[in-house]
Design an enzyme around this catalytic site. Sequence first.
Site, PDB file in Angstrom:
ATOM      1  N   HIS A  79      -2.142   6.320  -2.976  1.00 20.88           N
ATOM      2  CA  HIS A  79      -0.785   6.755  -2.650  1.00 20.88           C
ATOM      3  C   HIS A  79      -0.400   7.883  -3.611  1.00 20.88           C
ATOM      4  CE1 HIS A  79       3.300   6.529  -1.183  1.00 20.88           C
ATOM      5  NE2 HIS A  79       3.718   6.556  -2.432  1.00 20.88           N
ATOM      6  N   ASP A 117       2.742  -0.023   0.572  1.00 14.48           N
ATOM      7  CA  ASP A 117       2.679   0.582  -0.768  1.00 14.48           C
ATOM      8  C   ASP A 117       3.116  -0.389  -1.879  1.00 14.48           C
ATOM      9  OD1 ASP A 117       1.857   2.941   0.458  1.00 14.48           O
ATOM     10  OD2 ASP A 117       3.874   3.765   0.570  1.00 14.48           O
TER      11      ASP A 117
HETATM   12  C1  GRF Z   1      -3.339  12.331  -0.067  1.00 17.25           C
HETATM   13  O1  GRF Z   1      -2.336  12.939  -0.845  1.00 17.25           O
HETATM   14  C2  GRF Z   1      -3.164  10.838  -0.034  1.00 17.25           C
HETATM   15  O2  GRF Z   1      -2.732  10.304  -1.248  1.00 17.25           O
HETATM   16  C3  GRF Z   1      -2.099  10.669   1.015  1.00 17.25           C
HETATM   17  O3  GRF Z   1      -2.422  11.612   1.999  1.00 17.25           O
HETATM   18  C4  GRF Z   1      -3.150  12.683   1.411  1.00 17.25           C
HETATM   19  C5  GRF Z   1      -4.459  12.765   2.133  1.00 17.25           C
HETATM   20  O4  GRF Z   1      -5.210  13.878   1.744  1.00 17.25           O
HETATM   21  N1  GRF Z   1      -2.027   9.312   1.469  1.00 17.25           N
HETATM   22  P1  GRF Z   1      -6.757  13.936   2.087  1.00 17.25           P
HETATM   23  O5  GRF Z   1      -6.908  13.668   3.585  1.00 17.25           O
HETATM   24  O6  GRF Z   1      -7.458  12.900   1.267  1.00 17.25           O
HETATM   25  O7  GRF Z   1      -7.166  15.328   1.733  1.00 17.25           O
END
Ligand code: GRF
Length: 211
Positions: free
Chosen positions: A108, A144
């Site tokens: 998260h 979360d």
């Molecule tokens: C990340 O910031 C993750 O924490 C959030 O969505 C984003 C996903 O980015 N849940 P990616 O697909 O891993 O590049």
Amino acid sequence: MRVAILVSGRGSNMAALIDAAKEPGFPAEIVAVISNRPTAGALDIAAGAGIATAVVDHKKFPSREAFDEALDAELRGHRPDIICMAGFMRLLTPGFISKWEGRMLNIHPALLPSFKGLDTHARALEAGVRLHGCTVHLVTAEMDAGPIVAQAAAPVLDGDDEAALAARVLKAEHKLYVHALKAWADGRARLAGDRVVWDRAVEAPEALIWP
Ligand code: GRF
């Protein structure tokens, strides 16, 4: 440990986990990447790395329960010990979560319990916090809110906009997720009651990551 990764989009966290798992001695193997969106860029990256991919398109199911049943069936086919959610943008039903509880990790983009939910970077800027960051936690039925495995902090700098802050946190996410999965997969981090305990303090990859 066999790991399946759930994605919805770009897949940079997934890519970080795939790269780390290629290293000799890494205690987990990425066996599948499953997306709820057929167009997710993550699917191409995973396929390019020679990892099995699957799409379970939520739009093709009449209810959350029906989608979750199909996702569960797809997952079972890959026999994962651990499921890593990496930018997976679906809320899962309590029925699904009860089947995998204790084996599902999520990342998260905030220091939980602050800024649960969406738009975390905009809300951190709005609140004026000086330290922001990211959290790897176990997934429970409450969004979360599951036990925290590890966190990494990232400073909020004067003049930051949402994109600048998101980029700084994302860099920390990639390191944190690898660090947390490694410890979880080799049993150095595990659940004790409703807390995650680490066997001993480990050498953290960054000063702002603990443990
Ligand atoms: C990340 O910031 C993750 O924490 C959030 O969505 C984003 C996903 O980015 N849940 P990616 O697909 O891993 O590049």
